[in-house]
Design an enzyme around this catalytic site. Structure first.
Site, PDB file in Angstrom:
ATOM      1  N   ILE A  14      -5.009   3.470   4.028  1.00 40.98           N
ATOM      2  CA  ILE A  14      -6.255   2.688   4.052  1.00 40.98           C
ATOM      3  C   ILE A  14      -6.381   1.965   5.398  1.00 40.98           C
ATOM      4  CG2 ILE A  14      -7.621   0.943   2.838  1.00 40.98           C
ATOM      5  CD1 ILE A  14      -5.774   1.507   0.357  1.00 40.98           C
ATOM      6  N   ASP A  33       3.208  -2.406  12.169  1.00 43.35           N
ATOM      7  CA  ASP A  33       3.618  -1.544  11.055  1.00 43.35           C
ATOM      8  C   ASP A  33       5.070  -1.147  11.328  1.00 43.35           C
ATOM      9  OD1 ASP A  33       3.871   0.816   9.244  1.00 43.35           O
ATOM     10  OD2 ASP A  33       1.696   0.632   9.069  1.00 43.35           O
ATOM     11  N   ASN A  34       5.891  -1.111  10.276  1.00 49.91           N
ATOM     12  CA  ASN A  34       7.283  -0.676  10.492  1.00 49.91           C
ATOM     13  C   ASN A  34       7.444   0.822  10.244  1.00 49.91           C
ATOM     14  OD1 ASN A  34       7.184  -0.472   7.733  1.00 49.91           O
ATOM     15  ND2 ASN A  34       8.928  -1.819   7.321  1.00 49.91           N
ATOM     16  N   LEU A  35       6.331   1.520  10.003  1.00 51.55           N
ATOM     17  CA  LEU A  35       6.307   2.981   9.827  1.00 51.55           C
ATOM     18  C   LEU A  35       7.198   3.439   8.663  1.00 51.55           C
ATOM     19  CD1 LEU A  35       6.305   4.111  13.596  1.00 51.55           C
ATOM     20  CD2 LEU A  35       4.341   3.663  12.101  1.00 51.55           C
ATOM     21  N   SER A 126      -5.145  -5.379  -5.810  1.00 47.60           N
ATOM     22  CA  SER A 126      -5.285  -4.129  -6.554  1.00 47.60           C
ATOM     23  C   SER A 126      -5.837  -4.407  -7.943  1.00 47.60           C
ATOM     24  CB  SER A 126      -3.899  -3.496  -6.676  1.00 47.60           C
ATOM     25  OG  SER A 126      -3.901  -2.494  -7.648  1.00 47.60           O
ATOM     26  N   TYR A 150       5.548  -4.003  -8.940  1.00 46.56           N
ATOM     27  CA  TYR A 150       4.505  -3.849  -7.916  1.00 46.56           C
ATOM     28  C   TYR A 150       3.302  -4.742  -8.252  1.00 46.56           C
ATOM     29  CZ  TYR A 150       0.410  -1.923  -5.565  1.00 46.56           C
ATOM     30  OH  TYR A 150      -0.755  -1.796  -4.852  1.00 46.56           O
ATOM     31  N   LYS A 154       1.687  -8.267  -6.367  1.00 40.49           N
ATOM     32  CA  LYS A 154       0.292  -8.515  -5.965  1.00 40.49           C
ATOM     33  C   LYS A 154      -0.218  -9.816  -6.586  1.00 40.49           C
ATOM     34  CE  LYS A 154      -0.500  -4.915  -3.390  1.00 40.49           C
ATOM     35  NZ  LYS A 154      -0.653  -5.080  -1.943  1.00 40.49           N
ATOM     36  N   PHE A 179      -9.810  -0.405  -6.472  1.00 41.87           N
ATOM     37  CA  PHE A 179      -9.594   0.490  -7.603  1.00 41.87           C
ATOM     38  C   PHE A 179      -8.824   1.721  -7.067  1.00 41.87           C
ATOM     39  CE2 PHE A 179     -11.129  -1.578 -11.418  1.00 41.87           C
ATOM     40  CZ  PHE A 179     -11.434  -2.795 -10.842  1.00 41.87           C
ATOM     41  N   ASN A 180      -9.262   2.950  -7.239  1.00 39.95           N
ATOM     42  CA  ASN A 180      -8.386   4.075  -6.855  1.00 39.95           C
ATOM     43  C   ASN A 180      -8.869   4.764  -5.577  1.00 39.95           C
ATOM     44  OD1 ASN A 180      -7.842   3.514  -9.726  1.00 39.95           O
ATOM     45  ND2 ASN A 180      -6.502   5.276  -9.597  1.00 39.95           N
TER      46      ASN A 180
HETATM   47  P1  NAD Z   1       0.370   2.980   2.864  1.00 38.26           P
HETATM   48  O1  NAD Z   1       1.774   3.035   2.399  1.00 38.26           O
HETATM   49  O2  NAD Z   1      -0.239   4.221   3.399  1.00 38.26           O
HETATM   50  O3  NAD Z   1       0.189   1.814   3.940  1.00 38.26           O
HETATM   51  C1  NAD Z   1       0.991   0.665   3.956  1.00 38.26           C
HETATM   52  C2  NAD Z   1       1.561   0.522   5.353  1.00 38.26           C
HETATM   53  O4  NAD Z   1       2.371  -0.660   5.409  1.00 38.26           O
HETATM   54  C3  NAD Z   1       2.439   1.705   5.768  1.00 38.26           C
HETATM   55  O5  NAD Z   1       2.003   2.183   7.023  1.00 38.26           O
HETATM   56  C4  NAD Z   1       3.846   1.111   5.844  1.00 38.26           C
HETATM   57  O6  NAD Z   1       4.629   1.746   6.840  1.00 38.26           O
HETATM   58  C5  NAD Z   1       3.547  -0.334   6.156  1.00 38.26           C
HETATM   59  N1  NAD Z   1       4.578  -1.303   5.720  1.00 38.26           N
HETATM   60  C6  NAD Z   1       5.182  -1.377   4.508  1.00 38.26           C
HETATM   61  N2  NAD Z   1       6.062  -2.394   4.501  1.00 38.26           N
HETATM   62  C7  NAD Z   1       5.999  -2.975   5.726  1.00 38.26           C
HETATM   63  C8  NAD Z   1       6.658  -4.076   6.325  1.00 38.26           C
HETATM   64  N3  NAD Z   1       7.584  -4.783   5.671  1.00 38.26           N
HETATM   65  N4  NAD Z   1       6.353  -4.387   7.618  1.00 38.26           N
HETATM   66  C9  NAD Z   1       5.440  -3.668   8.297  1.00 38.26           C
HETATM   67  N5  NAD Z   1       4.777  -2.632   7.777  1.00 38.26           N
HETATM   68  C10 NAD Z   1       5.051  -2.285   6.506  1.00 38.26           C
HETATM   69  O7  NAD Z   1      -0.506   2.409   1.627  1.00 38.26           O
HETATM   70  P2  NAD Z   1      -2.068   2.277   1.462  1.00 38.26           P
HETATM   71  O8  NAD Z   1      -2.485   3.175   0.359  1.00 38.26           O
HETATM   72  O9  NAD Z   1      -2.753   2.366   2.780  1.00 38.26           O
HETATM   73  O10 NAD Z   1      -2.152   0.794   0.897  1.00 38.26           O
HETATM   74  C11 NAD Z   1      -2.418  -0.324   1.723  1.00 38.26           C
HETATM   75  C12 NAD Z   1      -2.388  -1.570   0.868  1.00 38.26           C
HETATM   76  O11 NAD Z   1      -3.346  -1.439  -0.190  1.00 38.26           O
HETATM   77  C13 NAD Z   1      -1.046  -1.844   0.209  1.00 38.26           C
HETATM   78  O12 NAD Z   1      -0.802  -3.229   0.241  1.00 38.26           O
HETATM   79  C14 NAD Z   1      -1.258  -1.365  -1.215  1.00 38.26           C
HETATM   80  O13 NAD Z   1      -0.440  -2.037  -2.128  1.00 38.26           O
HETATM   81  C15 NAD Z   1      -2.730  -1.710  -1.439  1.00 38.26           C
HETATM   82  N6  NAD Z   1      -3.360  -0.886  -2.477  1.00 38.26           N
HETATM   83  C16 NAD Z   1      -3.294   0.479  -2.382  1.00 38.26           C
HETATM   84  C17 NAD Z   1      -3.858   1.260  -3.400  1.00 38.26           C
HETATM   85  C18 NAD Z   1      -3.748   2.751  -3.369  1.00 38.26           C
HETATM   86  O14 NAD Z   1      -3.860   3.387  -4.424  1.00 38.26           O
HETATM   87  N7  NAD Z   1      -3.559   3.395  -2.207  1.00 38.26           N
HETATM   88  C19 NAD Z   1      -4.505   0.647  -4.498  1.00 38.26           C
HETATM   89  C20 NAD Z   1      -4.581  -0.751  -4.527  1.00 38.26           C
HETATM   90  C21 NAD Z   1      -3.997  -1.514  -3.517  1.00 38.26           C
HETATM   91  N1  UFG Z   2      -2.433  11.452 -13.341  1.00 41.47           N
HETATM   92  C1  UFG Z   2      -2.102  12.680 -13.883  1.00 41.47           C
HETATM   93  N2  UFG Z   2      -1.188  13.442 -13.231  1.00 41.47           N
HETATM   94  C2  UFG Z   2      -0.611  13.053 -12.048  1.00 41.47           C
HETATM   95  C3  UFG Z   2      -0.970  11.799 -11.503  1.00 41.47           C
HETATM   96  C4  UFG Z   2      -1.885  11.012 -12.183  1.00 41.47           C
HETATM   97  O1  UFG Z   2      -2.607  13.055 -14.948  1.00 41.47           O
HETATM   98  O2  UFG Z   2       0.229  13.795 -11.518  1.00 41.47           O
HETATM   99  C5  UFG Z   2      -3.458  10.616 -14.028  1.00 41.47           C
HETATM  100  C6  UFG Z   2      -2.933   9.273 -14.509  1.00 41.47           C
HETATM  101  O3  UFG Z   2      -2.368   9.396 -15.789  1.00 41.47           O
HETATM  102  C7  UFG Z   2      -4.217   8.428 -14.458  1.00 41.47           C
HETATM  103  C8  UFG Z   2      -4.986   9.013 -13.281  1.00 41.47           C
HETATM  104  O4  UFG Z   2      -4.462  10.340 -13.101  1.00 41.47           O
HETATM  105  O5  UFG Z   2      -4.972   8.645 -15.631  1.00 41.47           O
HETATM  106  C9  UFG Z   2      -4.828   8.230 -11.994  1.00 41.47           C
HETATM  107  O6  UFG Z   2      -3.440   8.058 -11.711  1.00 41.47           O
HETATM  108  P1  UFG Z   2      -2.910   7.538 -10.303  1.00 41.47           P
HETATM  109  O7  UFG Z   2      -1.422   7.552 -10.362  1.00 41.47           O
HETATM  110  O8  UFG Z   2      -3.557   8.306  -9.209  1.00 41.47           O
HETATM  111  O9  UFG Z   2      -3.493   6.076 -10.222  1.00 41.47           O
HETATM  112  P2  UFG Z   2      -3.310   4.829 -11.201  1.00 41.47           P
HETATM  113  O10 UFG Z   2      -4.665   4.495 -11.750  1.00 41.47           O
HETATM  114  O11 UFG Z   2      -2.223   5.036 -12.158  1.00 41.47           O
HETATM  115  O12 UFG Z   2      -2.833   3.707 -10.187  1.00 41.47           O
HETATM  116  C10 UFG Z   2      -3.421   3.544  -8.891  1.00 41.47           C
HETATM  117  C11 UFG Z   2      -2.348   3.082  -7.920  1.00 41.47           C
HETATM  118  C12 UFG Z   2      -1.864   1.714  -8.321  1.00 41.47           C
HETATM  119  C13 UFG Z   2      -3.021   0.773  -8.400  1.00 41.47           C
HETATM  120  C14 UFG Z   2      -4.068   1.301  -9.349  1.00 41.47           C
HETATM  121  C15 UFG Z   2      -5.285   0.427  -9.354  1.00 41.47           C
HETATM  122  O13 UFG Z   2      -1.268   3.990  -7.912  1.00 41.47           O
HETATM  123  O14 UFG Z   2      -0.991   1.242  -7.344  1.00 41.47           O
HETATM  124  O15 UFG Z   2      -4.459   2.612  -8.950  1.00 41.47           O
HETATM  125  O16 UFG Z   2      -5.739   0.219  -8.061  1.00 41.47           O
HETATM  126  F1  UFG Z   2      -2.590  -0.411  -8.857  1.00 41.47           F
END
Ligand code: NAD
Ligand code: UFG
Length: 339
Positions: A14, A33-35, A126, A150, A154, A179-180
């Site tokens: 994101i 970012d710590n990658l 989230s 997790y 948050k 959301f997702n």
């Molecule tokens: P991502 O893992 O692609 O990005 C997170 C980044 O943070 C990575 O580049 C990672 O290297 C970096 N990072 C992790 N720990 C670190 C640290 N200690 N110091 C410096 N960098 C660090 O994940 P994303 O999907 O882009 O998510 C971004 C944010 O959004 C996260 O906080 C995640 O919890 C939140 N979020 C994501 C989702 C989702 O489904 N993708 C949903 C809700 C909330």
């Molecule tokens: N699902 C499958 N098969 C898979 C993966 C997922 O059927 O291999 C289903 C799950 O059961 C769910 C839907 O697809 O019904 C979405 O699942 P995701 O794992 O993609 O997403 P979640 O809604 O479980 O959770 C995601 C993030 C969480 C975040 C949440 C709300 O992973 O970190 O959305 O933002 F908190």
């Protein structure tokens, strides 16, 4: 002079899409970012798309001294804080790692921000903070709870921000509950790059379509939903990224602590996503319905009215856009950034 923004976790999924829009909007962008879950290649590609430079620091946000050096180099107007770990299952097995990265990392960031008098932050929260909601759609005033480390990390961070704001009203804080997130930039140059077997639905579908996975396991076919499979609010990552720019605009006019859902308000089932992906990509996605995944809920989608009204933001991209852009990214980069 253009405003300066520090983006933590800006090399991630994101973060990289948001950095791209910030650069296009004329901000000066610095990424730390710590990658640990990303590659610097994402930022190189963002620079290529925008023809703008991103200053990158390979820094762990838990490292106070290293973060402080970044704050000495730049006078930031805002921070957007994405950095953290995000895998629900992993958090159950490694809770300390999740609390250290997500909670301690945020505390360290806030301490440095305080010292340098940078007090405006947008935080990636989230929909997981709603736990198992009593009804849908979910609005911001619903009760919060956590069902895994997790989600708890948050919630704790949200509460830390509430306390910080009570102690010092100079802070301007935007808590965005995503959301997702799915999809990718339409160029197909940047996208989601999970390491190993994807936990989330959309990357799993995409890897099945390209032949890296045999078939998708659909977790549960007996939910009380229109086709028995789980329903979620999938939001295009470009819509989500735009929400961050709107949140920054809003923080400048409306000081305080604000909470907004970023979702579309529409729920799609697992099978809706599989069918839309197959139709858009022309690729078959084999699947098998198996037992429910522990901890999953039947339905989760947002009431996005507050963000529409206050941030003047609406998600505009369709499920077809989400599938098309995911497929474009996946087919052009079958092995993600390592290609
Ligand atoms: P991502 O893992 O692609 O990005 C997170 C980044 O943070 C990575 O580049 C990672 O290297 C970096 N990072 C992790 N720990 C670190 C640290 N200690 N110091 C410096 N960098 C660090 O994940 P994303 O999907 O882009 O998510 C971004 C944010 O959004 C996260 O906080 C995640 O919890 C939140 N979020 C994501 C989702 C989702 O489904 N993708 C949903 C809700 C909330
Ligand atoms: N699902 C499958 N098969 C898979 C993966 C997922 O059927 O291999 C289903 C799950 O059961 C769910 C839907 O697809 O019904 C979405 O699942 P995701 O794992 O993609 O997403 P979640 O809604 O479980 O959770 C995601 C993030 C969480 C975040 C949440 C709300 O992973 O970190 O959305 O933002 F908190």
């Amino acid at each position: 002079m253009s405003k300066s923004i520090l983006v933590t976790g800006g090399a991630g999924y994101i973060g990289s899409h948001t950095v791209l829009l910030l650069l296009q909007a004329g901000y000066t962008v610095v990424v730390v970012d710590n990658l640990s879950n990303s590659s610097e290649e994402s930022l190189l590609r963002v620079s290529r798309i925008t023809s703008r430079a991103v200053k990158f620091y390979d820094v762990d946000i838990r490292d106070y001294d290293a973060l402080e050096r970044v704050f000495k180099d730049y006078k930031f107007d805002f921070v957007i804080h994405f950095a953290g770990l995000k895998a629900v299952g992993e958090s159950v097995n490694q809770p300390l790692s999740y609390y250290r990265n997500n909670v301690e990392g945020t505390l360290t960031l806030c301490r440095v921000m305080n010292k340098y008098n940078v007090k405006s932050i947008v935080f990636s929260s989230s929909a997981t903070v709603y736990g198992n909601p009593d009804s849908v759609p979910i609005s911001e005033n619903f009760p919060t709870s956590a069902t895994n480390p997790y989600g708890r990390s948050k919630l704790i961070v949200e509460q830390v921000f509430q306390d910080l704001y009570v102690s010092d009203s100079d802070w301007n804080i935007s808590l965005l509950r995503y959301f997702n997130p799915v999809g990718a930039h339409p160029s197909g140059l940047i996208g989601e790059n999970p390491s190993g077997i994807p936990n989330n639905l959309m990357p799993y579908i995409a890897e099945t379509a390209i032949g890296k996975r045999d078939k998708l396991s659909v977790f549960g076919g007996d939910y009380n939903t229109h086709d028995g499979t789980g329903v979620r609010d999938y939001i295009h990552v470009m819509d989500l990224a735009e929400g961050h720019l709107k949140a920054i605009d809003f923080l400048q006019e409306s000081k305080g602590l604000h909470i907004h859902n970023l979702g579309t308000g529409k729920g799609y089932s697992v099978l809706d996503m599989v069918n839309a992906f197959s139709a858009v990509s022309g690729m078959a996605v084999s699947y098998e319905i198996i037992e429910r995944r522990s901890g999953d809920i039947a339905e989760c989608y947002a009431d996005p009215t507050k963000a529409q009204k206050e941030l003047n933001w609406t998600a505009t991209r369709s499920i077809e856009d989400m599938c098309r852009d995911t497929w474009s990214w996946q087919s052009k980069n079958p092995n993600g950034y390592s290609d």
